[in-house]
Design an enzyme around this catalytic site. Structure first.
Site, PDB file in Angstrom:
ATOM      1  N   LYS A   1       0.789  -1.375   0.031  1.00 46.77           N
ATOM      2  CA  LYS A   1       0.008  -0.021   0.168  1.00 46.77           C
ATOM      3  C   LYS A   1       1.014   1.294  -0.083  1.00 46.77           C
ATOM      4  O   LYS A   1       0.385   2.246  -0.578  1.00 46.77           O
ATOM      5  CB  LYS A   1      -0.800   0.122   1.258  1.00 46.77           C
ATOM      6  CG  LYS A   1      -0.196   0.034   2.687  1.00 46.77           C
ATOM      7  CD  LYS A   1      -1.006   0.080   3.740  1.00 46.77           C
ATOM      8  CE  LYS A   1      -0.125  -0.705   4.765  1.00 46.77           C
ATOM      9  NZ  LYS A   1      -0.650  -1.778   5.471  1.00 46.77           N
TER      10      LYS A   1
ATOM     11  N   ILE B   1     -10.325  -8.446   0.895  1.00 47.81           N
ATOM     12  CA  ILE B   1     -11.618  -7.956   0.587  1.00 47.81           C
ATOM     13  C   ILE B   1     -11.464  -7.522  -0.894  1.00 47.81           C
ATOM     14  O   ILE B   1     -10.653  -6.561  -1.153  1.00 47.81           O
ATOM     15  CB  ILE B   1     -11.891  -6.806   1.230  1.00 47.81           C
ATOM     16  CG1 ILE B   1     -11.764  -7.259   2.768  1.00 47.81           C
ATOM     17  CG2 ILE B   1     -13.638  -6.388   1.134  1.00 47.81           C
ATOM     18  CD1 ILE B   1     -12.325  -5.899   3.738  1.00 47.81           C
TER      19      ILE B   1
ATOM     20  N   LYS C   1      -4.835   4.008   2.896  1.00 40.04           N
ATOM     21  CA  LYS C   1      -5.763   3.204   2.151  1.00 40.04           C
ATOM     22  C   LYS C   1      -6.738   3.836   1.622  1.00 40.04           C
ATOM     23  O   LYS C   1      -7.290   3.844   0.488  1.00 40.04           O
ATOM     24  CB  LYS C   1      -6.198   2.092   3.038  1.00 40.04           C
ATOM     25  CG  LYS C   1      -5.002   1.268   3.418  1.00 40.04           C
ATOM     26  CD  LYS C   1      -5.562   0.289   4.681  1.00 40.04           C
ATOM     27  CE  LYS C   1      -4.527  -0.844   4.995  1.00 40.04           C
ATOM     28  NZ  LYS C   1      -4.765  -1.522   6.261  1.00 40.04           N
TER      29      LYS C   1
ATOM     30  N   GLY D   1      -3.691 -10.559   7.039  1.00 40.52           N
ATOM     31  CA  GLY D   1      -3.210 -12.176   7.342  1.00 40.52           C
ATOM     32  C   GLY D   1      -2.873 -12.577   5.989  1.00 40.52           C
ATOM     33  O   GLY D   1      -3.148 -12.371   4.663  1.00 40.52           O
TER      34      GLY D   1
END
Ligand code: HSE
Length: 401
Positions: A100, A131, A200, A297
Site C-alpha cells: 500500500k 476484500i 488506504k 493475514g
C-alpha cells in the site's frame, strides 16, 4: 504455461506461493492456463523449505528472464520495491502487489509505466487485504458518481476498539494485550494514529475520482484519546465508536479524513468487529454497496494478489486499465466539512452549554462531574469556534450521519 516470480518470501509472499500451488486446478479452470512460480526472491535462506529450489537472491535473474510474465511484489516498503517494480514493468512484465505504501505514493506513475509497456500494475491486496474492493470500484461501480466511501480499513484499531467496548478496558491495556498476542505491531504508531487507514483511503479516493490524492492532504486522527468513558456514553446512545477512513464528494468539493466516529446501530459498519475490515461505498445511482472481510493475514492478502495474477494471465501482452491520473485531486480543508459532534464538557451548567451550542439534549448521569451532548449539524470551523467559546470541552468525537 505462465511463469510468475514472487519478490519477498515474508507472510504475504509465502502465502502467494501457497495459493498458487494449492489452487492450481481452480486457476487453470478459470484462465485456461497453468500458472507456475518460477522464482522467489529473498535475501534470506530457507533451509528445509522446498522454496529453496526456486529461491534467488538477485532480482536481475527475474528481470532478465523473458519467460517470467508476471511479478508479485510482496516486499512492502518503498525501496527497493519501487525500483524493482519499475524495472519489471519496463520489461513488459505485469506487477501485482500488496504494497500500500508504494501504491499510495507511486500508483499513478506505475500505472502509466505499465500502460506504456503493454502490461499491468494491479494492487487489489493493497487495501482491505482479502476484500475485493479495488476491482468493484474500478469496474462494477465505474458508471457511478461516488458520493462517499467510508471504511474500517485497519484491523488493529478495530480490534482495540472492539475489546474496549466489550470488556470495558482502557486503550493502553488492550494495546498491550494485542501486542502480546501479535495482533498489533511492536511499533503500532501507523495503525493507532490512523496513518495506515489514511494511505488506504488515499488509494480508494484516487480510484473513485481518477486523480491522485496525496496522503499528506488527509487529516488523520487516531484512537489514542478514546477512553472507556466515551464508550459508556456511546452505549447509552445505542452507538459504538469506530475509526473511519472517509472521503466525501459533496457540492463539487472533496473531503478526506481518518478519525474516530460515533456510529449508530443502523449504520451497516456498526457490526464490523475485531480485526475485520469493511468498506461502504455510496454511489449516486445504485446507493450503498458494502465490502467485508479479512483486512490482513497471510492467505487472505495472498488470495487478493493471486486474483490480480489471474487478471494478468487473462490479459497477457495487454494493459488492464485503471484510471488514476498523476493530476492532483484538490482535497478541501476539513474546516468546511459539515457534520454533528459528540461533545463532553466538564461541570453541570446546562444553560451555559445551550447558550453556546443551542438546544441540545444533555446527558448528565453517565460520568460524574461532566455532561455530554450531540450538536446539531455544523461545520468543523463552527464547532471549533463554539468549543473555544464554551471553554470546558473535555473531548469531542465526530458523529457519522
Ligand atoms: N496493520 C494493518 C492493520 C495491516 O492492522 O489492518 C494491514 O494493512
Amino acid at each position: 504455461m505462465v511463469k510468475v516470480a514472487i519478490l519477498g518470501y515474508g507472510t504475504v509472499g509465502s502465502g502467494v506461493l501457497e495459493v498458487i500451488k494449492s489452487n492450481n486446478a481452480a486457476i487453470k479452470n478459470k484462465t485456461g492456463e497453468d500458472v507456475e512460480v518460477k522464482y522467489v526472491l529473498d535475501l534470506r535462506e530457507f533451509e528445509g523449505d522446498p522454496v529453496q529450489e526456486i529461491l534467488v537472491h538477485d532480482v536481475d535473474t527475474i528481470i532478465n528472464d523473458p519467460e517470467v510474465a508476471i511479478v508479485c511484489e510482496t516486499m512492502g516498503g518503498e525501496r527497493p520495491a519501487y525500483d524493482f517494480t519499475k524495472r519489471a514493468l519496463e520489461k513488459g512484465k505485469s506487477v501485482c502487489t500488496s504494497n500500500k505504501e508504494l501504491v499510495e505514493k507511486h500508483g499513478a506513475e506505475l500505472i502509466k509505466l505499465a500502460k506504456a509497456n503493454n502490461c499491468s500494475y494491479l494492487f487489489e491486496a493493497s487495501v482491505g487485504g482479502g476484500i475485493p474492493v479495488i476491482r468493484p470500484l474500478c469496474t462494477s461501480l465505474a458508471q457511478e458518481e461516488i458520493e462517499s466511501i467510508t471504511g474500517i480499513l485497519n484491523g488493529t484499531t478495530n480490534y482495540i476498539l472492539s475489546k474496549m467496548e466489550n470488556e470495558g478496558l482502557a486503550f493502553e491495556d488492550v494495546l498491550k494485550r494485542a501486542q502480546e498476542k501479535g495482533y498489533a505491531e511492536k511499533d503500532p504508531t501507523a495503525d493507532i494514529c490512523g496513518h495506515d487507514a489514511g494511505r488506504k483511503i488515499a488509494i480508494l479516493t484516487s480510484l473513485a475520482y481518477g486523480k491522485d490524492v496525496d496522503f499528506d492532504d488527509i487529516t488523520t486522527i487516531g484512537i489514542t484519546d478514546i477512553t472507556d468513558k466515551d464508550f459508556a456514553y456511546a452505549k447509552k446512545l445505542g452507538c459504538t465508536i469506530k475509526l473511519f477512513a472517509k472521503s466525501v464528494h459533496k457540492d463539487g468539493k472533496y473531503y478526506a479524513l481518518v478519525a474516530p466516529f460515533v456510529v449508530s446501530s443502523e449504520n451497516p459498519l456498526y457490526s464490523v468487529k475485531n480485526v475485520f475490515n469493511a468498506i461502504l461505498v455510496h454511489g449516486n445511482m445504485g446507493g450503498d454497496t458494502m465490502y467485508y472481510g479479512k483486512g490482513a493475514g497471510k492467505l487472505a492478502t495472498a488470495s487478493a494478489v493471486v486474483a490480480d495474477v489471474l487478471d494478468c494471465v487473462k490479459h497477457l501482452g495487454k494493459h488492464v486499465n485503471i484510471k488514476w491520473d498523476e493530476e492532483k485531486l484538490a482535497i478541501s480543508p476539513i474546516d468546511q466539512a459539515v457534520r454533528k459532534f459528540f461533545v463532553r464538557v466538564s461541570g453541570n451548567d446546562e444553560a451555559a452549554v445551550k447558550a453556546v451550542f443551542g438546544d441540545v439534549e444533555i446527558m448528565k448521569d453517565v460520568v460524574d462531574g461532566e455532561m455530554a451532548f450531540i450538536t446539531n449539524e455544523m461545520s468543523e470551523a463552527d464547532y471549533k469556534e463554539k468549543a473555544a467559546k464554551a471553554g470546558n470541552v473535555i473531548g469531542m468525537i465526530r458523529v457519522d450521519a
